[in-house]
Design an enzyme around this catalytic site. Structure first.
Site, short mmCIF file in Angstrom:
data_model
loop_
_atom_site.label_atom_id
_atom_site.label_comp_id
_atom_site.label_asym_id
_atom_site.label_seq_id
_atom_site.Cartn_x
_atom_site.Cartn_y
_atom_site.Cartn_z
N TRP A 76 0.81 -1.22 0.00
CA TRP A 76 0.00 0.00 0.00
C TRP A 76 0.83 1.27 0.00
CZ3 TRP A 76 2.08 2.36 4.05
CH2 TRP A 76 2.67 1.54 5.01
N ASN A 77 2.14 1.18 0.28
CA ASN A 77 2.87 2.44 0.56
C ASN A 77 3.09 3.29 -0.69
OD1 ASN A 77 4.76 0.55 -0.33
ND2 ASN A 77 6.41 1.40 0.90
N LYS B 296 -2.74 -8.87 -6.85
CA LYS B 296 -3.38 -8.73 -5.54
C LYS B 296 -2.76 -7.51 -4.87
CE LYS B 296 -3.77 -10.19 -0.87
NZ LYS B 296 -3.94 -8.74 -0.58
N HIS B 297 -3.55 -6.47 -4.69
CA HIS B 297 -3.04 -5.27 -4.01
C HIS B 297 -3.32 -5.42 -2.50
CE1 HIS B 297 -1.24 -1.45 -3.89
NE2 HIS B 297 -1.76 -0.91 -4.98
N GLY C 188 6.80 -6.36 -0.60
CA GLY C 188 6.14 -6.34 0.71
C GLY C 188 7.12 -6.69 1.81
N SER C 189 6.58 -7.19 2.90
CA SER C 189 7.41 -7.46 4.07
C SER C 189 8.19 -8.76 3.90
CB SER C 189 6.49 -7.57 5.29
OG SER C 189 5.56 -8.61 5.05
N GLU D 102 10.81 -8.01 -3.63
CA GLU D 102 11.24 -6.67 -3.24
C GLU D 102 10.75 -6.47 -1.81
OE1 GLU D 102 13.04 -4.62 -4.92
OE2 GLU D 102 12.84 -5.16 -7.03
N LEU D 103 11.65 -6.63 -0.84
CA LEU D 103 11.18 -6.67 0.55
C LEU D 103 11.64 -5.45 1.34
CD1 LEU D 103 11.78 -10.51 1.02
CD2 LEU D 103 9.79 -9.35 0.07
N CYS E 106 10.41 1.56 1.76
CA CYS E 106 11.32 0.43 1.98
C CYS E 106 12.76 0.90 2.08
CB CYS E 106 11.15 -0.59 0.87
SG CYS E 106 11.24 0.14 -0.77
N GLU F 197 13.17 -3.40 11.04
CA GLU F 197 12.84 -2.26 10.18
C GLU F 197 11.78 -1.41 10.90
OE1 GLU F 197 10.43 -3.28 6.71
OE2 GLU F 197 11.23 -1.56 5.61
P1 NAP Z 1 2.91 -6.81 3.66
O1 NAP Z 1 2.06 -6.93 4.85
O2 NAP Z 1 3.88 -7.87 3.38
O3 NAP Z 1 1.89 -6.67 2.41
C1 NAP Z 1 2.34 -6.55 1.09
C2 NAP Z 1 1.39 -7.29 0.20
O4 NAP Z 1 1.50 -8.69 0.47
C3 NAP Z 1 -0.09 -6.95 0.45
O5 NAP Z 1 -0.77 -7.01 -0.78
C4 NAP Z 1 -0.53 -8.07 1.38
O6 NAP Z 1 -1.91 -8.28 1.33
C5 NAP Z 1 0.23 -9.21 0.80
N1 NAP Z 1 0.45 -10.33 1.69
C6 NAP Z 1 1.04 -10.30 2.92
N2 NAP Z 1 1.13 -11.56 3.42
C7 NAP Z 1 0.58 -12.36 2.48
C8 NAP Z 1 0.36 -13.77 2.41
N3 NAP Z 1 0.74 -14.61 3.38
N4 NAP Z 1 -0.25 -14.26 1.31
C9 NAP Z 1 -0.64 -13.44 0.30
N5 NAP Z 1 -0.46 -12.10 0.32
C10 NAP Z 1 0.13 -11.58 1.39
O7 NAP Z 1 3.71 -5.48 3.62
P2 NAP Z 1 3.17 -4.02 3.89
O8 NAP Z 1 3.17 -3.81 5.34
O9 NAP Z 1 1.91 -3.79 3.13
O10 NAP Z 1 4.31 -3.17 3.15
C11 NAP Z 1 5.42 -2.75 3.83
C12 NAP Z 1 6.60 -3.65 3.56
O11 NAP Z 1 6.89 -3.68 2.17
C13 NAP Z 1 7.82 -3.07 4.23
O12 NAP Z 1 8.59 -4.09 4.79
C14 NAP Z 1 8.54 -2.41 3.08
O13 NAP Z 1 9.90 -2.22 3.32
C15 NAP Z 1 8.25 -3.33 1.95
N6 NAP Z 1 8.40 -2.66 0.64
C16 NAP Z 1 9.45 -3.03 -0.16
C17 NAP Z 1 9.65 -2.38 -1.38
C18 NAP Z 1 10.81 -2.76 -2.29
O14 NAP Z 1 10.78 -2.39 -3.45
N7 NAP Z 1 11.82 -3.46 -1.80
C19 NAP Z 1 8.79 -1.38 -1.78
C20 NAP Z 1 7.73 -1.02 -0.94
C21 NAP Z 1 7.55 -1.71 0.27
P3 NAP Z 1 -2.85 -7.84 2.56
O15 NAP Z 1 -2.78 -6.35 2.63
O16 NAP Z 1 -4.19 -8.35 2.15
O17 NAP Z 1 -2.31 -8.51 3.78
#
Ligand code: NAP
Length: 460
Positions: free
Chosen positions: A130-131, A154-155, A206-207, A228-229, A262, A359
């Protein structure tokens, strides 16, 4: 219910959306697979017409798209407009360059001739955070659609309106049904999508936890993935840094998007001789930020994306303090409605404190004092993450030497200009693998096929 749109500046529920039923999901996957069979043969020039049109529509709709984002996840409106325009640039960049990036390349075998071809692989599943609700989508849509793949996405649960708006603009740009499909699905359904034989690749941003889960699933299915975490980037200040210049980047690097980036600067590693001055100026600059309505251009501190994001990071600060960290400023929620956090500086974070390795995804800066350059490099590398980092010094050659010794996917000297359409973005270690953007970004989900021609008889 996975998808709920809340305004984090007020806490007000804006809209809810039902998850797709399994039957609806099946229809969408079938459409994406069917679309691939024609899109893979569609010439680059025809693909480019649609993607370039989508870029134009993103640009034309900047106000509407930016406002939706600000209402849904709290990004300050000027930053939101910047993200929307950047998303248009990314789409346009791939519309213009994809054919060149994926052109055949000649090889020089000792006998005969050979070349590499790049061809699309099928339906790619993207899972996005979402960020950066549009930029993240543009970062996968531009390259992978231009490469001839189709996408199902999937967003994140908190930005359904952004997700739907992005799908709509591709359809408005003339995308055939199935080319780009937004999926409002649960995690369990997402697992089944990864397993589905029609899905040929998985891209997650994501995370670390999400990365582990989805990469493992993709691995079980022997499907290529890119991850990309998170990150905990070092911001190294050497004794010859230009202080005024450095402080501005420090504030921007930590506070852009209310710290929810991130590759934000998260660990400030400052050489002892400058540390007191740096801390005083940084503290004053962060303390001057004013919480307000993110739709108001004068606001300098927006809310976090959600109430749970706020409570999670407040808890993280408490844990850090329990383990010996000191709070120099902030550490609490802002006394007003909405999910706002005070800009926070932590010092005395020692190895063994969970904060040392975690983080902070919000406005929390950790400051570390070091003796010299060597100690700065060692501390920067003492991290489970390896996304980006920066070094500030008036000596550019020295900056480059230091940058070479930091174990990350990206390093910036005297700036933190994180992302450009033409520059590869990504990390190593727990920050994931693979690169998005640039030439590398389009190579992730294509079949690199060797074609060899030799005039020779079989050995027997
Ligand atoms: P997140 O909780 O991992 O969510 C990211 C995406 O993954 C969401 O669409 C989420 O859906 C989905 N998701 C999470 N667990 C899942 C699972 N077990 N099965 C299927 N889908 C799943 O991360 P966030 O809190 O939204 O974003 C922040 C993280 O992203 C931070 O750690 C940040 O550093 C990282 N990030 C990295 C980059 C990069 O380019 N390296 C860029 C931006 C952000 P739901 O919302 O439905 O749970």
């Amino acid at each position: 219910m996975t998808y709920q749109s809340f305004n984090p500046a007020t806490g007000k529920l804006l809209k809810t959306f039902d998850d797709l039923t399994d039957a609806q999901l099946e229809t969408k996957l079938a459409a994406a697979a069917a679309c691939f069979e024609t899109w893979r043969h569609t010439p680059y020039a025809e693909r480019a017409v649609i993607i370039e049109k989508a870029a134009m529509l993103v640009h034309d709709r900047v106000e509407e798209l930016a406002r939706t984002m600000t209402l849904e996840m709290g990004k300050r409106i000027d930053e939101a407009r910047g993200e929307v325009e950047f998303s248009a640039q990314i789409l346009s960049y791939y519309a213009k360059n994809a054919e060149r990036f994926l052109a055949d390349t000649d090889l020089n075998p000792t006998t005969g001739e050979g070349h590499m071809e790049s061809s699309p692989i099928g339906v790619v599943f993207g899972v996005e955070p979402w960020n950066f609700p549009y930029y993240q989508l543009a970062r996968v849509a531009g390259p992978h659609l231009m490469a001839g793949n189709t996408l199902v996405i999937k967003h994140a649960g908190c930005v359904p309106q952004c997700a739907i708006a992005f799908e709509k603009l591709l359809l408005d740009a003339g995308a055939p049904v199935g080319l780009y499909t937004n999926l409002l699905i649960s995690h369990a359904q997402s697992d089944r999508v990864v397993d589905d034989p029609r899905i040929k690749g998985v891209a997650l941003t994501g995370s670390v936890a999400a990365g582990r889960s989805i990469a493992a699933r993709a691995g079980q299915n022997l499907k290529p993935s890119s991850m990309e975490l998170g990150g905990s980037d070092a911001f190294i200040v050497l004794e010859d840094a230009d202080m005024e210049h450095t402080i501005k980047w420090a504030v921007w690097g930590r506070m852009y998007n209310t710290g929810q980036t991130c590759c934000a600067a998260k660990r400030f590693i400052v050489v002892e001789t400058l540390a007191d001055t740096f801390i005083a100026k940084f503290q004053a600059a962060l303390g001057a930020l004013k919480a307000g309505d993110p739709l108001d251009e004068k606001t300098t501190l927006g809310p976090l994306s959600s109430e749970s994001a706020l409570t999670d990071i407040l808890k993280q600060v408490d844990v850090a303090v329990t383990h010996g960290a000191k709070v120099l400023i902030g550490g609490k929620r802002v006394d007003r409605p909405g999910s706002y956090m005070q800009p926070t500086i932590l010092t005395d974070v020692k190895p063994g404190n969970p904060a040392f390795r975690d983080e902070f995804f919000g406005p929390v800066a950790m400051i570390f004092r070091v003796k010299d350059e060597e100690e700065a490099i060692a501390l920067a590398n003492d991290s489970d993450f390896g996304l980006g980092g920066s070094v500030f010094t008036k000596d550019v050659a020295r900056g480059k030497r230091v940058a070479s010794r930091i174990d990350t996917g990206m390093m910036f000297i005297n700036n933190i200009s994180w992302s450009d359409a033409e520059l590869p973005f990504g990390g190593i270690k727990n920050s994931g693998y693979g690169r998005e953007l640039g030439d590398m970004g389009i190579q992730a989900f294509v079949n690199k096929k060797l074609v060899r021609y030799v005039v020779a008889d079989a050995p027997f």
